[in-house]
Design a protein around this motif. Structure first.
Motif, PDB file in Angstrom:
ATOM      1  N   ALA A  55       0.826  -1.210   0.000  1.00 12.80           N
ATOM      2  CA  ALA A  55       0.000   0.000   0.000  1.00 12.80           C
ATOM      3  C   ALA A  55       0.861   1.260   0.000  1.00 12.80           C
ATOM      4  CB  ALA A  55      -0.926  -0.008   1.215  1.00 12.80           C
ATOM      5  N   ALA A  56       1.976   1.227   0.737  1.00 11.41           N
ATOM      6  CA  ALA A  56       2.853   2.398   0.820  1.00 11.41           C
ATOM      7  C   ALA A  56       3.481   2.732  -0.525  1.00 11.41           C
ATOM      8  CB  ALA A  56       3.931   2.150   1.868  1.00 11.41           C
ATOM      9  N   ARG A  57       3.629   1.734  -1.390  1.00 13.75           N
ATOM     10  CA  ARG A  57       4.264   1.948  -2.695  1.00 13.75           C
ATOM     11  C   ARG A  57       3.305   2.446  -3.759  1.00 13.75           C
ATOM     12  NH1 ARG A  57       7.264  -3.352  -4.461  1.00 13.75           N
ATOM     13  NH2 ARG A  57       7.636  -1.989  -6.260  1.00 13.75           N
ATOM     14  N   THR A  58       2.008   2.378  -3.497  1.00 17.03           N
ATOM     15  CA  THR A  58       1.032   2.769  -4.510  1.00 17.03           C
ATOM     16  C   THR A  58       0.756   4.266  -4.447  1.00 17.03           C
ATOM     17  OG1 THR A  58      -0.814   2.285  -3.004  1.00 17.03           O
ATOM     18  CG2 THR A  58      -0.069   0.507  -4.458  1.00 17.03           C
ATOM     19  N   ARG A  59       0.072   4.748  -5.451  1.00 17.26           N
ATOM     20  CA  ARG A  59      -0.257   6.173  -5.520  1.00 17.26           C
ATOM     21  C   ARG A  59      -1.189   6.552  -4.364  1.00 17.26           C
ATOM     22  NH1 ARG A  59      -2.977   9.180 -10.796  1.00 17.26           N
ATOM     23  NH2 ARG A  59      -2.841  11.318  -9.972  1.00 17.26           N
ATOM     24  N   GLY A  60      -0.814   7.564  -3.629  1.00 18.89           N
ATOM     25  CA  GLY A  60      -1.596   7.990  -2.478  1.00 18.89           C
ATOM     26  C   GLY A  60      -1.135   7.367  -1.179  1.00 18.89           C
ATOM     27  N   GLY A  61      -0.376   6.259  -1.275  1.00 22.98           N
ATOM     28  CA  GLY A  61       0.208   5.632  -0.109  1.00 22.98           C
ATOM     29  C   GLY A  61      -0.817   5.133   0.896  1.00 22.98           C
ATOM     30  N   LEU A  62      -0.380   5.042   2.140  1.00 26.89           N
ATOM     31  CA  LEU A  62      -1.225   4.500   3.207  1.00 26.89           C
ATOM     32  C   LEU A  62      -2.436   5.392   3.459  1.00 26.89           C
ATOM     33  CD1 LEU A  62       1.519   3.359   5.757  1.00 26.89           C
ATOM     34  CD2 LEU A  62       0.185   1.924   4.201  1.00 26.89           C
ATOM     35  N   ARG A  63      -2.286   6.693   3.246  1.00 26.11           N
ATOM     36  CA  ARG A  63      -3.403   7.614   3.470  1.00 26.11           C
ATOM     37  C   ARG A  63      -4.571   7.280   2.553  1.00 26.11           C
ATOM     38  NH1 ARG A  63      -1.901  13.850   3.880  1.00 26.11           N
ATOM     39  NH2 ARG A  63      -0.727  12.887   5.595  1.00 26.11           N
TER      40      ARG A  63
END
Length: 297
Positions: A55-63
């Protein structure tokens, strides 16, 4: 999407089915010596770390990943998956890999049967016929005429029902939340629920079995990663039939490592169920193509 991408995606999905079959075998091995709640809890600790990293690596991250539009349904999905894992591992120990997988493969038929009332999809008479035929295959596997229709034999069917409910909810929340949000909630809610269930059942584990536990965590994370990559490279309709290979790998592993026996009625019933499942996948693909062509016109 090129033909080469599809070929790579299919090859990755074949690897995924093999890895998940190995995961099932390791889960059975460990759960024959230790309680299932602890095994699933440790497995989810590593899975949650993997989910957070993805999730941290995707666009928008953890938020972005944490902002579910249907949080209660996402939480229910995560809980259902943990419960399904409890049930199917118990079935591995009680019924073996072959008998468990032979019944569990009916879950796509359950999804197809419930896709109308839950998702509002139209299921035609051809697919209803395939669903009915598929469940005839399940009945053949359970073999009620010989008194084998016991609670133990119904356990893998219960696992299939729970997983079908999870799959339907995944499709439902997919209308409002993207894949990474659902994936994140699956891991985070799952690790909380699994930890609450397993923290009271901790027991010492031998050094050798910690090695098996590490391998279980590795297969779980690598299998999910390869599955994500496969769906990035190829369409779902091309990959869904490949999932039935897990029955083949699981049967081979069950016979080789655990001495499971492939009975004739199980083989016949599984073949009928797989055939019906493949037909429903094909019909769904045909209907999707027809809808797409109608929209273009």
């Amino acid at each position: 999407m090129t033909q080469q991408d599809t070929r790579k995606g299919v090859m990755m999905m074949v690897a995924v089915t093999f890895i998940f079959a190995m995961q099932d075998g390791i889960s059975r091995h460990l759960s024959e010596a230790y309680n299932t709640y602890m095994i699933v809890m440790i497995r989810y600790w590593f899975f949650a770390l993997f989910v957070i990293a993805m999730a941290a690596r995707t666009r928008g991250g953890l938020r972005h990943a944490i902002r579910a539009k249907r949080p209660w349904l996402q939480a229910l999905r995560g809980i259902l998956l943990v419960v399904q894992i409890y049930v199917i591992i118990f079935s591995f120990v009680q019924n073996g890999l072959i008998n468990t997988h032979s019944v569990f493969i009916c879950y796509p038929l359950i999804v197809a049967a419930l896709s109308g009332p839950v998702l509002g999809e139209k299921v035609g008479w051809r697919r209803w016929t395939a669903i009915a035929v598929g469940f005839v295959g399940v009945i053949i596997i359970l073999d009620p005429g010989k008194g084998l229709f016991t609670m133990g034999a119904v356990i893998p069917l219960l696992s299939a029902v729970i997983f079908a409910a999870y799959a339907l909810l995944t499709a439902y929340v997919g209308h409002s939340d993207d894949g990474i949000v659902s994936f994140f909630w699956t891991g985070i809610v799952g690790v909380v629920f699994a930890t609450l269930g397993g923290m009271f059942f901790w027991e010492p584990m031998s050094l050798g079995d910690w090695g098996w536990m590490a391998l279980l965590c590795l297969t779980a994370t690598s299998g999910h990663y390869l599955m994500i990559r496969a769906y990035e490279m190829a369409e779902a309709s091309a990959l869904q039939p490949i999932a039935y290979l897990q029955l083949v790998w699981g049967s081979i592993l069950g016979m080789w490592a655990f001495g499971d026996v492939l009975h004739l009625h199980v083989a016949i019933g599984a073949a009928i169920t797989v055939g019906a499942g493949l037909f429903t996948i094909w019909r769904a693909r045909v209907k999707a193509r027809q809808i797409l062509m109608a929209q273009k016109d």
